[in-house]
Write a protein that holds these residues in place. Structure first.
Motif, short mmCIF file in Angstrom:
data_model
loop_
_atom_site.label_atom_id
_atom_site.label_comp_id
_atom_site.label_asym_id
_atom_site.label_seq_id
_atom_site.Cartn_x
_atom_site.Cartn_y
_atom_site.Cartn_z
N ARG A 74 4.68 -4.56 -7.43
CA ARG A 74 3.62 -5.35 -8.09
C ARG A 74 3.83 -5.35 -9.61
O ARG A 74 3.72 -6.39 -10.26
CB ARG A 74 2.26 -4.77 -7.72
N GLN A 75 4.15 -4.19 -10.18
CA GLN A 75 4.40 -4.10 -11.62
C GLN A 75 5.62 -4.93 -12.01
O GLN A 75 5.62 -5.61 -13.03
CB GLN A 75 4.58 -2.64 -12.04
N ASP A 90 0.84 -1.20 0.00
CA ASP A 90 0.00 0.00 0.00
C ASP A 90 0.88 1.25 0.00
O ASP A 90 0.83 2.07 0.90
CB ASP A 90 -0.93 -0.02 1.22
N ASP A 110 3.38 -0.47 -5.39
CA ASP A 110 2.89 -0.45 -6.77
C ASP A 110 3.98 -0.83 -7.75
O ASP A 110 3.77 -1.62 -8.68
CB ASP A 110 2.33 0.94 -7.13
N ARG A 111 5.19 -0.26 -7.55
CA ARG A 111 6.32 -0.61 -8.43
C ARG A 111 6.68 -2.09 -8.28
O ARG A 111 6.97 -2.76 -9.27
CB ARG A 111 7.53 0.27 -8.14
#
Length: 144
Positions: free
Chosen positions: A20-21, A12, A17-18
């Motif tokens: 996960r990508q 979170d 986010d990076r």
């Protein structure tokens, strides 16, 4: 509630986010059912949360998880307790590493390894006596 630690979700965040990508790009570069699905996520046609609802991918993960459970179960109890105590810190560290990874270089390396593997003949395995009995336990990706 003194002494309780508030757990922060490492996904979170911008690093999450990076990370996960990065995971989706790495998974897409590996091929197989999960890799094909991850490629759809990277292309924007699917969402990551759909991953475990996708039958072939779920089968692949369940098969792999069985192997990990066997490894974990074989560890001495003291080692399992230590790993459990360090799990959250380890997850936070791994998210940070994934967020800062040079994913383009790693994807290129994976694609190179994949090309080499495709040029190699598939290893043969001796037939098993219980070949017909355990069909439901095998991944559909496992060679016959």
């Amino acid at each position: 509630m003194t002494g309780e630690r508030t757990i922060h979700d490492p996904f979170d965040s911008a690093d999450g986010d990076r990370a996960r990508q990065t995971v989706m790009r790495l998974l897409a570069a590996t091929g197989g059912a999960a890799g094909d699905f991850a490629g759809e996520v990277v292309a924007g046609r699917r969402q990551p949360y759909e991953l475990l609802a996708h039958g072939p991918v779920l089968d692949e993960f369940v098969q792999e998880a069985r192997g990990w459970w066997q490894v974990i179960d074989a560890l001495p109890a003291e080692d399992r307790r230590r790993l459990a105590a360090e799990a959250w810190t380890s997850l936070e560290r791994q998210v940070g590493e994934l967020a800062t990874m040079d994913v383009d270089a790693v994807v290129a390396e994976l694609e190179g390894l994949s090309a080499v593997a495709q040029d190699q003949p598939a290893p043969s395995r001796p037939p098993r006596d219980d070949e017909d009995d355990d069909w439901s336990e095998r991944s559909y990706l496992e060679p016959l």
